[in-house]
Design an enzyme around this catalytic site. Structure first.
Site, PDB file in Angstrom:
ATOM      1  N   GLY A  13       0.820  -1.221   0.000  1.00 49.45           N
ATOM      2  CA  GLY A  13       0.000   0.000   0.000  1.00 49.45           C
ATOM      3  C   GLY A  13       0.852   1.269   0.000  1.00 49.45           C
ATOM      4  N   ASP A 143       0.464   1.552   8.514  1.00 47.00           N
ATOM      5  CA  ASP A 143      -0.021   0.725   9.635  1.00 47.00           C
ATOM      6  C   ASP A 143       0.955   0.729  10.811  1.00 47.00           C
ATOM      7  OD1 ASP A 143      -1.929   0.151   7.804  1.00 47.00           O
ATOM      8  OD2 ASP A 143      -1.417  -1.949   7.529  1.00 47.00           O
ATOM      9  N   MET A 187      -7.635   3.156   8.984  1.00 47.30           N
ATOM     10  CA  MET A 187      -6.884   1.988   8.501  1.00 47.30           C
ATOM     11  C   MET A 187      -5.908   1.449   9.554  1.00 47.30           C
ATOM     12  SD  MET A 187      -5.856   2.720   4.583  1.00 47.30           S
ATOM     13  CE  MET A 187      -6.932   2.283   3.222  1.00 47.30           C
ATOM     14  N   GLU A 242     -10.126  -0.363  11.329  1.00 43.71           N
ATOM     15  CA  GLU A 242     -10.781  -1.235  10.326  1.00 43.71           C
ATOM     16  C   GLU A 242     -10.693  -2.721  10.685  1.00 43.71           C
ATOM     17  OE1 GLU A 242      -8.727  -0.864   6.555  1.00 43.71           O
ATOM     18  OE2 GLU A 242      -6.823  -1.505   7.412  1.00 43.71           O
TER      19      GLU A 242
HETATM   20  O1  F6P Z   1      -0.676  -0.868   3.407  1.00 45.71           O
HETATM   21  C1  F6P Z   1      -1.483  -0.996   4.494  1.00 45.71           C
HETATM   22  C2  F6P Z   1      -2.894  -0.582   4.208  1.00 45.71           C
HETATM   23  O2  F6P Z   1      -2.910   0.793   4.039  1.00 45.71           O
HETATM   24  C3  F6P Z   1      -3.854  -1.077   5.290  1.00 45.71           C
HETATM   25  O3  F6P Z   1      -3.996  -0.184   6.319  1.00 45.71           O
HETATM   26  C4  F6P Z   1      -5.116  -1.283   4.511  1.00 45.71           C
HETATM   27  O4  F6P Z   1      -5.934  -2.252   5.091  1.00 45.71           O
HETATM   28  C5  F6P Z   1      -4.620  -1.711   3.209  1.00 45.71           C
HETATM   29  O5  F6P Z   1      -3.362  -1.138   3.017  1.00 45.71           O
HETATM   30  C6  F6P Z   1      -5.530  -1.355   2.078  1.00 45.71           C
HETATM   31  O6  F6P Z   1      -4.833  -1.327   0.906  1.00 45.71           O
HETATM   32  P1  F6P Z   1      -5.430  -1.390  -0.551  1.00 45.71           P
HETATM   33  O7  F6P Z   1      -6.771  -0.722  -0.502  1.00 45.71           O
HETATM   34  O8  F6P Z   1      -4.434  -0.659  -1.363  1.00 45.71           O
HETATM   35  O9  F6P Z   1      -5.500  -2.809  -0.885  1.00 45.71           O
END
Ligand code: F6P
Length: 402
Positions: A13, A143, A187, A242
């Site tokens: 992410g 995170d 998140m 979340e």
């Molecule tokens: O990289 C971590 C994060 O930001 C988490 O907090 C979140 O659950 C996830 O990525 C969501 O990522 P994407 O919507 O890009 O799959």
């Protein structure tokens, strides 16, 4: 000394400063022109090595390189791709072929714990095959769940965003004499670091209830507290991470390569329950991508560290270091002093560092140790370049290497 190509990979992410580490790495690589020839970027994470899809970063303009400092998203493209454990898998041959074709000597993977798994596996593969490629990890994730580092790049800026957005919501929510129940979803997957950041707000701005994945979530207790607070104050603000443990009536069917379920939408579900069970109007507020894609709240500390860590990864690789990640070691919180250290990837790949229970006081407050930890990280604002009221961002040409 023979010049070798450097390849930079962004993985997992995005964060508000993921491109800032790339900036730091590019600037440092240019200082090692005797060792590093070409500077390439891998398109869409490790997939760029699998599909031989690399771009020549030296074809990008100086202005676009500077704008990396305020460009959200992963400019090179990212992915969540799990490499097989068996090094005999044909995928490794494909990767090695791409690396050999482009005379790669330096490889950088900028990612979270899953991406450090990729980095670690490649370092073992190179060792096993006797391939002379230095591979270094650059940490990032909003995170903040990466092990062996005081914090992960991107977390301070995401925290700054969450804190300020929640403060604004709290001011707005207090406008009506008889208001709603607001459920703000933040998140963090299995770690509550980011949700807990709102504890830094003044007491009257802090949500009434904070729920983290590190604790149990009891629906009946939640409803009873929401009812009491709404009756008392006329409105109630709840912050939920979340990843709290709650049996969803509908869960996304999508799972990524690391078996992580696609999260999100929990605030909507809880709001519906509040409306039907308590007969109180609600507003679900999912911060979603806004919390990790907001250049307006980049923390200066985060920006400076992202630059320095990208640079140190390159410098270390040029010194012959491999299979390591650059990490942050805190010396003191006040004044904020740190040093950058090199940590072995074996202790980082695939491990999750959750918020220590000792840092959680109750369902409304964090321990003072958490506040002291967090406070210095969000300090300082960055200079932003605007174009008639709209933020500028880097627009790469993506010149593919043949
Ligand atoms: O990289 C971590 C994060 O930001 C988490 O907090 C979140 O659950 C996830 O990525 C969501 O990522 P994407 O919507 O890009 O799959």
């Amino acid at each position: 000394m023979e010049k070798k190509t450097m390849v930079y990979i962004q993985s997992g992410g995005p964060t508000p400063v993921i491109n800032t580490s790339l900036y730091g790495a590019i600037k440092e690589a240019r200082k090692h022109a005797d060792q590093i020839g070409a500077i390439y970027g891998s398109r869409y994470g490790i997939e760029g090595l699998i599909n031989d899809n690399l771009i020549d970063i030296n074809m990008e303009s100086d202005e676009d390189i500077e704008l990396l400092l305020q460009t959200p998203g992963a400019i090179l493209g990212t992915s969540r791709f799990k490499l097989p454990t068996d090094f005999h898998d044909p995928i490794y041959l494909t990767i090695l072929k791409t690396l050999e074709k482009h005379n790669v000597g330096y490889l950088f993977i900028n990612g979270g714990n899953d991406s450090m798994d990729t980095c670690y596996k490649l370092s073992l593969l190179f060792k096993e095959k006797g391939v002379d490629i230095k591979v270094m990890g650059v940490p990032k994730t909003i995170d903040n769940d990466l092990a062996c580092t005081d914090h992960s790049l991107g977390f301070p800026s995401a925290a700054k965003c969450v804190i300020n957005v929640v403060q604004s919501i709290a001011i707005d929510a207090a406008s009506y004499r008889k208001g709603k129940v607001f459920i703000i979803e933040i998140m963090g997957r299995n770690a509550g670091w980011l949700t807990a950041t709102i504890d830094l707000l003044d007491e009257d701005m802090r949500p009434d209830l904070i729920y983290l994945p590190e604790q149990d979530f009891d629906l009946e207790d939640f409803l009873s507290k929401v009812k009491t607070i709404h009756e008392r104050d006329g409105y109630c603000i709840v912050a939920i991470s979340e990843g709290i443990h709650f049996e969803r009536s509908s869960q996304s069917a999508f799972v990524d390569a690391f078996n992580h379920v696609q999260l999100g939408g929990l605030c909507n579900e809880l709001c519906k329950i509040v409306e039907s069970r308590l007969n109180i109007p609600t507003r679900p507020i999912e911060l979603s991508l806004l919390q990790r894609a907001n250049p307006l709240t980049i923390s200066k500390i985060d920006q400076d560290e992202a630059k320095a860590i990208g640079a140190l990864a390159v410098k270390s690789a040029c010194q012959g270091i491999t299979g390591q990640m650059v990490a942050i070691k805190r010396l003191t919180s006040s004044p904020y002093k740190t040093e950058l250290v090199i940590e072995d990837l074996s202790g980082i790949a695939n491990t999750e560092r959750t918020l220590p229970l000792s840092m959680i006081l109750n369902d409304k407050e964090m321990d003072v140790s958490y506040r002291e930890y967090l406070k210095p990280l969000i300090v300082g604002e960055t200079d932003l370049k605007w174009d008639n009221g709209i933020l500028k961002y880097a627009k790469f040409k993506y010149v593919k290497v043949k």
